[in-house]
Write an enzyme that holds these catalytic residues in place. Sequence first.
Site, short mmCIF file in Angstrom:
data_model
loop_
_atom_site.label_atom_id
_atom_site.label_comp_id
_atom_site.label_asym_id
_atom_site.label_seq_id
_atom_site.Cartn_x
_atom_site.Cartn_y
_atom_site.Cartn_z
N LYS A 226 -4.94 -2.12 -10.51
CA LYS A 226 -4.68 -3.54 -10.78
C LYS A 226 -4.68 -4.26 -9.44
O LYS A 226 -3.71 -4.23 -8.69
CB LYS A 226 -3.32 -3.68 -11.47
CG LYS A 226 -3.19 -4.85 -12.42
CD LYS A 226 -3.36 -6.18 -11.77
CE LYS A 226 -2.21 -6.54 -10.87
NZ LYS A 226 -2.41 -7.77 -10.07
N VAL A 263 0.92 -8.32 -16.25
CA VAL A 263 -0.05 -7.30 -16.70
C VAL A 263 0.05 -6.09 -15.77
O VAL A 263 0.02 -4.94 -16.21
CB VAL A 263 -1.48 -7.90 -16.75
CG1 VAL A 263 -2.53 -6.82 -16.95
CG2 VAL A 263 -1.56 -8.94 -17.87
N GLY A 264 0.21 -6.36 -14.47
CA GLY A 264 0.43 -5.26 -13.52
C GLY A 264 1.76 -4.58 -13.78
O GLY A 264 1.89 -3.36 -13.65
N GLU A 302 4.29 1.04 -0.42
CA GLU A 302 3.95 0.57 0.93
C GLU A 302 4.27 -0.91 0.98
O GLU A 302 3.57 -1.72 0.38
CB GLU A 302 2.44 0.77 1.19
CG GLU A 302 1.99 2.22 1.21
CD GLU A 302 2.41 2.95 2.48
OE1 GLU A 302 2.99 2.32 3.38
OE2 GLU A 302 2.18 4.15 2.54
N CYS A 336 0.53 -6.03 7.27
CA CYS A 336 1.91 -5.56 7.17
C CYS A 336 2.39 -4.91 8.46
O CYS A 336 3.57 -4.97 8.78
CB CYS A 336 1.99 -4.56 6.03
SG CYS A 336 0.77 -3.27 6.17
N GLU A 435 9.50 -11.57 6.81
CA GLU A 435 8.06 -11.43 7.05
C GLU A 435 7.38 -12.77 6.77
O GLU A 435 7.44 -13.28 5.66
CB GLU A 435 7.53 -10.35 6.10
CG GLU A 435 6.09 -10.01 6.34
CD GLU A 435 5.60 -8.93 5.39
OE1 GLU A 435 5.90 -9.00 4.18
OE2 GLU A 435 4.91 -8.01 5.85
P1 NAD Z 1 2.74 -9.12 -3.76
O1 NAD Z 1 3.89 -8.20 -3.78
O2 NAD Z 1 2.96 -10.54 -4.12
O3 NAD Z 1 1.59 -8.62 -4.76
C1 NAD Z 1 1.00 -7.35 -4.62
C2 NAD Z 1 0.46 -6.93 -5.98
O4 NAD Z 1 1.54 -6.77 -6.88
C3 NAD Z 1 -0.52 -7.90 -6.62
O5 NAD Z 1 -1.55 -7.15 -7.22
C4 NAD Z 1 0.34 -8.57 -7.68
O6 NAD Z 1 -0.42 -9.04 -8.77
C5 NAD Z 1 1.22 -7.43 -8.11
N1 NAD Z 1 2.50 -7.79 -8.72
C6 NAD Z 1 3.24 -8.91 -8.55
N2 NAD Z 1 4.38 -8.85 -9.27
C7 NAD Z 1 4.37 -7.66 -9.90
C8 NAD Z 1 5.29 -6.98 -10.76
N3 NAD Z 1 6.45 -7.52 -11.12
N4 NAD Z 1 4.97 -5.75 -11.19
C9 NAD Z 1 3.82 -5.16 -10.82
N5 NAD Z 1 2.90 -5.76 -10.03
C10 NAD Z 1 3.18 -6.98 -9.56
O7 NAD Z 1 2.10 -8.97 -2.31
P2 NAD Z 1 0.89 -9.79 -1.70
O8 NAD Z 1 1.36 -11.17 -1.44
O9 NAD Z 1 -0.32 -9.58 -2.53
O10 NAD Z 1 0.67 -9.02 -0.30
C11 NAD Z 1 1.41 -9.28 0.83
C12 NAD Z 1 2.52 -8.27 1.00
O11 NAD Z 1 2.00 -6.95 1.01
C13 NAD Z 1 3.24 -8.40 2.31
O12 NAD Z 1 4.62 -8.27 2.11
C14 NAD Z 1 2.73 -7.22 3.13
O13 NAD Z 1 3.57 -6.78 4.15
C15 NAD Z 1 2.52 -6.20 2.09
N6 NAD Z 1 1.57 -5.18 2.53
C16 NAD Z 1 2.05 -3.94 2.85
C17 NAD Z 1 1.18 -2.96 3.30
C18 NAD Z 1 1.68 -1.58 3.66
O14 NAD Z 1 0.86 -0.66 3.73
N7 NAD Z 1 2.97 -1.38 3.89
C19 NAD Z 1 -0.17 -3.25 3.43
C20 NAD Z 1 -0.63 -4.53 3.10
C21 NAD Z 1 0.26 -5.48 2.63
#
Ligand code: NAD
Length: 531
Positions: A226, A263-264, A302, A336, A435
Amino acid sequence: MSTTIVASMSLVNGLWATGAVGNQRLYPARTRGPQELDSMRYVTTDLWQQERMLVNGELIAASAEKVFENINPATEEVIGCVADGSADDMDSAIGGARRAFDSTTWSTDVEFRVHCLRQLSEALGRNAERLRSTIVAEVGSPVLLTYGPQLDTPLAGINWVADLVEHYSWEVDLGTLAPFGAPSRRYTRREATGVVGAITPWNFPMQINLAKVIPALGAGNTIVLKPAPDTPWTATLLGQLVAEETDIPAGVFNVVTSQDHQVGAQLSADPRVDLVSFTGSTSTGRRIMMAASQTIKRTFLELGGKSAMIALDDADMTKVAAAAAMQITAHAGQGCAITSRLLLPRSRYDEGAEAAISAIGAIPYGDPTDSSVLMGPLIRESQRERVLGYVQRGLEEGATVAVGGGIPSHLDRGYFVEPTALVDVDPTSTVAQEEIFGPVLVIIGYNDDDDAVRIANLSSYGLSGAVVSADLERARTIANRVRTGTISLNGGTYYGIDVPFGGYRQSGIGRESGVAGFEEYLEIKSIAEPA
Ligand code: NAD
């Protein structure tokens, strides 16, 4: 490939993960590449759109034919449409993955899986230039980064995983023992976990999708991916290639795109899913863990970071400044593992801060198809507002904007924010703790080495970090005291397919990449036979 591009790629790999302290340049040399790099401009090939998603072996539209728009963050233009998957679509995908795991030989046929991974590697390689254009358009990533972590580096890593799968010791003999009198030969057997729900973010989507999908497939799992709604094509195109150019059986790999986060969320709650592998924000990770707890589902997380680069008092501040500037602006701070806190000794604070401010002010940014650009836009308008809100919060809490801090006046479209530095930042203030995920460096003073370690660890995160010193042994001693999953000394680069990557504390649970990353997707069965 020209040596300039190779040098730029290694620079980009380094700065993405660690900051290329050893490199004097503030930004990569202007490049002229093999195919698409024409003069200063990357000539995009036709965008490779995919409105359908791979569910149970078929590329299908979402139920009720619903779609949502895919937007280029550098131009604000709609570049195409994407299937807006529903709860029913996710239900079908999970059902397909469950059936494929339970009723095919995918989980046990190692040789076939290695064959399929190599096929997928070749298919992605054949289509790399189309993927490159698409990533630049949908992610807003500078094209330069696609020669490193946005595309080429993860593609090169697939065969490393295939080799690992091919030669992996699936069974380990523990020898004979007779704890209750009768001797038994004991051994462990590694088995696939089952159905994996992979949920990914938008910042390095191809890299993160592959970092989950390839080891999970190699381990014998079936998957529902997803992707983030902002960057769906990196996933739907992967689905298309799996369907059209590999022998991977129907149901083994599924993709569900949707603009509805719920959906996720089904992946965390559904009892047919055995493991959720998630990369994204800590707040979403927390929700996933809570939902997964209902079925005691394994979670591999992650999450976010607020990593510190510690410049010790003997460091070359010109190099520190260059590395800090590149780190915070590479992909507009949307990484990240970026070191978004710069810790300077008070004895050299002014010198270090001035160098960092001037380095940040010199970073070229703008159109991501310009091959000299290191920093493109943020992913969307709401993210830009969030980043600017943090700058305002920093001011309210007593920091000073030393450079940047606003929307660039010379760019009339795209979600850009100026490369920014905040000085005189209190280490406990909001901008030093949360962050920001934008090009905003916070510069903090410290008293002595112990104080530097204290401030570096004054965080709920623990993802990465860096230490810079004229004395490598001293840097090592400091690094060993920083509570973080990865750390760079004097510009060393830990980023690589064979290196476990992940966080301490609220930066996550588990490790991606390396043997440890592969084993996240395996169960251990312990077996005993009469000896
Ligand atoms: P996000 O948490 O908003 O979304 C990530 C994913 O989760 C998306 O696909 C989203 O649709 C899904 N999602 C949202 N709510 C959900 C729920 N309740 N249940 C299941 N899935 C859900 O993150 P983002 O804004 O897309 O990305 C940025 C964040 O990701 C930053 O905090 C960054 O640090 C982190 N990040 C971490 C790493 C790592 O390896 N540690 C790498 C890249 C990004």
